[in-house]
Design an enzyme around this catalytic site. Sequence first.
Site, PDB file in Angstrom:
ATOM      1  N   ARG A 239      23.763   5.123  -5.893  1.00 42.67           N
ATOM      2  CA  ARG A 239      22.550   5.907  -5.726  1.00 42.67           C
ATOM      3  C   ARG A 239      22.584   7.066  -6.721  1.00 42.67           C
ATOM      4  O   ARG A 239      23.645   7.518  -7.130  1.00 42.67           O
ATOM      5  CB  ARG A 239      22.443   6.482  -4.308  1.00 42.67           C
ATOM      6  CG  ARG A 239      22.588   5.458  -3.198  1.00 42.67           C
ATOM      7  CD  ARG A 239      21.545   4.403  -3.211  1.00 42.67           C
ATOM      8  NE  ARG A 239      20.287   4.903  -2.677  1.00 42.67           N
ATOM      9  CZ  ARG A 239      19.188   4.197  -2.577  1.00 42.67           C
ATOM     10  NH1 ARG A 239      19.158   2.943  -2.970  1.00 42.67           N
ATOM     11  NH2 ARG A 239      18.093   4.726  -2.088  1.00 42.67           N
TER      12      ARG A 239
ATOM     13  N   ARG B  74      26.897   0.532  -3.169  1.00 41.32           N
ATOM     14  CA  ARG B  74      25.492   0.948  -3.114  1.00 41.32           C
ATOM     15  C   ARG B  74      25.335   2.205  -3.959  1.00 41.32           C
ATOM     16  O   ARG B  74      25.322   3.329  -3.447  1.00 41.32           O
ATOM     17  CB  ARG B  74      25.069   1.208  -1.678  1.00 41.32           C
ATOM     18  CG  ARG B  74      23.587   1.537  -1.556  1.00 41.32           C
ATOM     19  CD  ARG B  74      23.222   1.813  -0.114  1.00 41.32           C
ATOM     20  NE  ARG B  74      21.919   2.436  -0.037  1.00 41.32           N
ATOM     21  CZ  ARG B  74      20.842   1.887   0.471  1.00 41.32           C
ATOM     22  NH1 ARG B  74      20.905   0.673   0.965  1.00 41.32           N
ATOM     23  NH2 ARG B  74      19.712   2.537   0.507  1.00 41.32           N
TER      24      ARG B  74
ATOM     25  N   CYS C 116      11.916   4.540  -3.383  1.00 39.79           N
ATOM     26  CA  CYS C 116      12.556   3.997  -4.580  1.00 39.79           C
ATOM     27  C   CYS C 116      11.895   2.734  -5.120  1.00 39.79           C
ATOM     28  O   CYS C 116      12.212   2.304  -6.225  1.00 39.79           O
ATOM     29  CB  CYS C 116      14.015   3.690  -4.271  1.00 39.79           C
ATOM     30  SG  CYS C 116      14.231   2.419  -3.002  1.00 39.79           S
TER      31      CYS C 116
ATOM     32  N   GLU D 214      17.573  12.089  -3.617  1.00 38.04           N
ATOM     33  CA  GLU D 214      18.331  10.842  -3.711  1.00 38.04           C
ATOM     34  C   GLU D 214      17.372   9.712  -4.030  1.00 38.04           C
ATOM     35  O   GLU D 214      16.222   9.720  -3.607  1.00 38.04           O
ATOM     36  CB  GLU D 214      19.035  10.616  -2.370  1.00 38.04           C
ATOM     37  CG  GLU D 214      19.779   9.319  -2.228  1.00 38.04           C
ATOM     38  CD  GLU D 214      18.912   8.209  -1.650  1.00 38.04           C
ATOM     39  OE1 GLU D 214      19.247   7.038  -1.887  1.00 38.04           O
ATOM     40  OE2 GLU D 214      17.885   8.491  -1.002  1.00 38.04           O
TER      41      GLU D 214
END
Length: 173
Positions: free
Chosen positions: A160, A158, A73, A112
């Site tokens: 995502r 968090r 990421c 993801e």
Amino acid sequence: MKSFKFIDLFCGIGGFHQAMKSLGGECVFASDIDEDCRKTYEVNYGITPVGDITKIEAADIPPHDVLCGGFPCQAFSKAGNRLGFDDPTKGTLFFDICRILKYHHPKYVLLENVRNLASHDHGKTWCVIHDKLEELGYNLLPEPVIFSPHYLGIPQHRERVYIMCIREDVGEV
């Protein structure tokens, strides 16, 4: 599917492995460039992940029903340089997923990444990802799914991005 085979790309210490195994999946291949992650994964699951996925031929990956991948990421994160696909080391790894999909064409794909992937480069990055997956023969939602543990009352914020794909001949999203 009652039992299925999956691969775990950019596997880290095995978050996808835990989920897929709990659903009856058998991991037939794992990969991560980080040596410490590979060691931990091997201890946890008895599978030794291979290293750099860019150096692995798609033909050397066993057949599978599901491709899982939390591709790096850093190139898309607000915390990084935001170079996206222009990042020479981590920004292009999505295209290695595509290379494997083109060869194996598994029934399902679950990817993801960071929340910012949805809006990176004014949405152009998401368009490239979406269009490439469609071009490879997958149905997916027009927008990425954004999820966070705090949505379920877990005290961790968090967010995502999750990208869920179904091969066109298998079904709709």
